[in-house]
Structures are given as C-alpha cells and as structure tokens.
Design an enzyme around this catalytic site. Sequence first.
Site, PDB file in Angstrom:
ATOM      1  N   LYS A  77      55.512  44.457  44.755  1.00  0.00           N
ATOM      2  CA  LYS A  77      55.509  42.988  44.808  1.00  0.00           C
ATOM      3  C   LYS A  77      55.771  42.402  43.425  1.00  0.00           C
ATOM      4  O   LYS A  77      56.569  41.480  43.265  1.00  0.00           O
ATOM      5  CB  LYS A  77      54.171  42.491  45.382  1.00  0.00           C
ATOM      6  CG  LYS A  77      54.060  42.745  46.878  1.00  0.00           C
ATOM      7  CD  LYS A  77      52.647  42.609  47.424  1.00  0.00           C
ATOM      8  CE  LYS A  77      52.622  43.098  48.877  1.00  0.00           C
ATOM      9  NZ  LYS A  77      51.272  43.169  49.460  1.00  0.00           N
TER      10      LYS A  77
ATOM     11  N   GLN B  50      45.177  41.714  48.658  1.00  0.00           N
ATOM     12  CA  GLN B  50      45.688  43.002  49.141  1.00  0.00           C
ATOM     13  C   GLN B  50      44.635  43.670  50.028  1.00  0.00           C
ATOM     14  O   GLN B  50      43.494  43.840  49.617  1.00  0.00           O
ATOM     15  CB  GLN B  50      46.028  43.886  47.921  1.00  0.00           C
ATOM     16  CG  GLN B  50      46.737  45.170  48.263  1.00  0.00           C
ATOM     17  CD  GLN B  50      48.132  44.962  48.854  1.00  0.00           C
ATOM     18  OE1 GLN B  50      48.899  44.117  48.412  1.00  0.00           O
ATOM     19  NE2 GLN B  50      48.439  45.718  49.879  1.00  0.00           N
TER      20      GLN B  50
ATOM     21  N   ASP C  55      50.903  35.106  52.887  1.00  0.00           N
ATOM     22  CA  ASP C  55      50.876  36.240  53.824  1.00  0.00           C
ATOM     23  C   ASP C  55      50.780  35.736  55.275  1.00  0.00           C
ATOM     24  O   ASP C  55      50.985  36.496  56.209  1.00  0.00           O
ATOM     25  CB  ASP C  55      49.661  37.144  53.544  1.00  0.00           C
ATOM     26  CG  ASP C  55      50.053  38.459  52.868  1.00  0.00           C
ATOM     27  OD1 ASP C  55      51.251  38.802  52.885  1.00  0.00           O
ATOM     28  OD2 ASP C  55      49.147  39.137  52.348  1.00  0.00           O
TER      29      ASP C  55
END
Length: 295
Positions: A53, A97, A120
């Site tokens: 990322k 995460q 997300d």
Amino acid sequence: MTAKIIDGKDIAQQVREDLKKEVKALAARGVQPGLAVIVVGDNPASKVYVGQKAKACAEVGVHSEEHRFPEDVSEETVLQKIAQLNANPRIHGMIVQLPLPEHIRIATVLEAIAPTKDVDGFHMYNVGGLVIGDNKIFPPCTPYGVQFLLEYSDIPIEGRNVVVVGASNIVGKPMGLMLLHKEATVSICHVKTRDLGQFTILADILVVAAGKPGLIVPQMVKTGAVVIDVGINRLPNGKLVGDVDFEGVRQKASHITPVPGGVGPMTVTMLIYNTVEAAKRQTGTGDKSAPKLAG
Ligand code: NAP
C-alpha cells in the site's frame, strides 16, 4: 475455447497512471491526498500488504503514513489515534489493517473511523450505503476492483447470471450487491450451499472468493463463462494459487483472471482510488474530475 486472460497487473498499472495525473491536477490546486494505515502487532502477511500500500501511494504521489502499535496496545489507544486522524486535514483516507488482536473489538474500531475517511468501505454507514446503492459511499476495494476489471474488459453485466462463491463481509457479500446494482441476477454461494456445481454451471460471470484451492473445476463452469478468481492460497510447495483450476478452466471460459496478477493488484489500486476520491470530496475539488467508475 481458450480464455482471454484478464491481466489485472496491466490494468492496475493503467489505472495508477490515470490516478497519477489526477493527483498532479490536485497538487496544482494545493491538495495532496493522504492515507493513514493503522497496524497492530507483527503479522507477517499484514507487513507485506502494508508495504504494498505504501509503495502504491508513493508511485501515484499520495501521502501515506503508518501508525504502528505493539500487539498488547489497548483498544483505547487505538481509538485515540483514530480520533486524531479523523481530525487531521492532511489525512483523507484511513484504514486499520486486519486482523486485530482478540482483545480489540473490530466493530468498535471500524465504527470509530469517520465514514468520509473510511476508504476500505467497512464502516456500517458505507456498508448500508452499498446495500441501497448510494454512489457517495466508498465501495470495498477487492469487489470494487473486480467490478472495474469487468467493466474495463467490456464484459456486459446487465441481465447476466452472476454466481459469487464466498459470502464474506469484505468480498462475497459486497460483490453480490455491486453486481446486483449493475442489474445482474446474482446468487451468492457459501460453505452450506448444496451442490455448488449446480449453481456455478449457470454463471455467465463466476466470481470465486472462498480461499479453497482447486474448488472450481472445469465441469462446474459453463462454456464461455467469465471467471474471476479472487482466492489467494499458498500451497505447501510455496506456490501461490487461486480457488480455480486455472489450466483446466481456461479451456472452457471466455475470460479468466490469473493468480497472481489478476484481482490482487486491483485491490491496492482501488484503495488509492478511494483515497483520491475522498480527498476530492473533502476539499471540494471533485467537481472537475468526476470518478470514472461511479454508477
Ligand atoms: P473468508 O472470510 O474466509 O470467506 C470465505 C467465504 O467462502 C465464506 O463465505 C465461506 O462460507 C465460503 N466458502 C468456504 N469454503 C467454501 C466451499 N467449499 N464452498 C463454498 N463456499 C465456501 O475469506 P475472504 O476474506 O472473503 O477471502 C476469500 C479468498 O479471497 C481468500 O483466499 C483470500 O485470501 C482472498 N482475498 C483476495 C483478495 C485480493 O486482493 N485478491 C482480497 C481479499 C481476499 P461460510 O461463510 O459459509 O463459511
């Protein structure tokens, strides 16, 4: 028939080139999109994903920062960090995460992220928006990437039979909803589905996200079907494979994604896409370059 390979790596690269141009245009207006990644603990897979990322952000010109905490950090400390990042105007997108250690409640953490920064797409607000087809939400990156691959490859969705194998909250369910909004007829299969092949054989578009290598074999696939393999499995010999018997199924399908090099590269790319979109919305700079994927 030998299937056309949908080259996710190549398509992701092209999307990133477009994003680079958008980021440049935003820079001329004094805006640099920013992404914050919160990581708890030392999960090796997470390390790899977070590294990918950061690299993708750097490539496109998006500011990225990592906030790392030890495995035993309190939930309160993580929530405080999220609150700081919610208030930070330099940060337009934020992700936590996963997985998180057991003592931290995932739902509480995800709900703490401002929905406008939830790139997300896991906050309940964005999940609800996806259900009703609101185009202001951030769609979750993996199914968004699949939708993009289909559209980019000029594969018609409207009126098609779509079968999604896998019903997780991050892939299978949102995938089904996204393609339903594109007016496909959608079936979502899961571990309790009886006679999986009876469903998959009807699919014009088959999306597989079960995490089971070799789950889909040629006799389960209709001739000419489009097969999208989301699965990522590491075999004991170290080889990375999807959920589909690639060599067998490619003799029957019209299009197929490889693993690696199919859906994977799109997931990170759509995270950057959502971050750029978040920056445009938060700074009111989105009017001149409306997202190409919306709708
Ligand atoms: P998950 O949370 O484990 O969900 C798997 C889903 O598949 C569940 O709904 C499960 O059913 C279903 N399933 C399992 N075995 C099945 C079977 N034999 N027949 C039918 N359905 C079955 O996994 P996930 O997070 O959605 O990820 C799925 C796969 O995609 C994994 O391999 C993962 O590594 C990969 N992935 C790839 C990307 C990417 O960027 N390419 C991103 C995310 C995930 P139940 O719900 O009934 O248990």
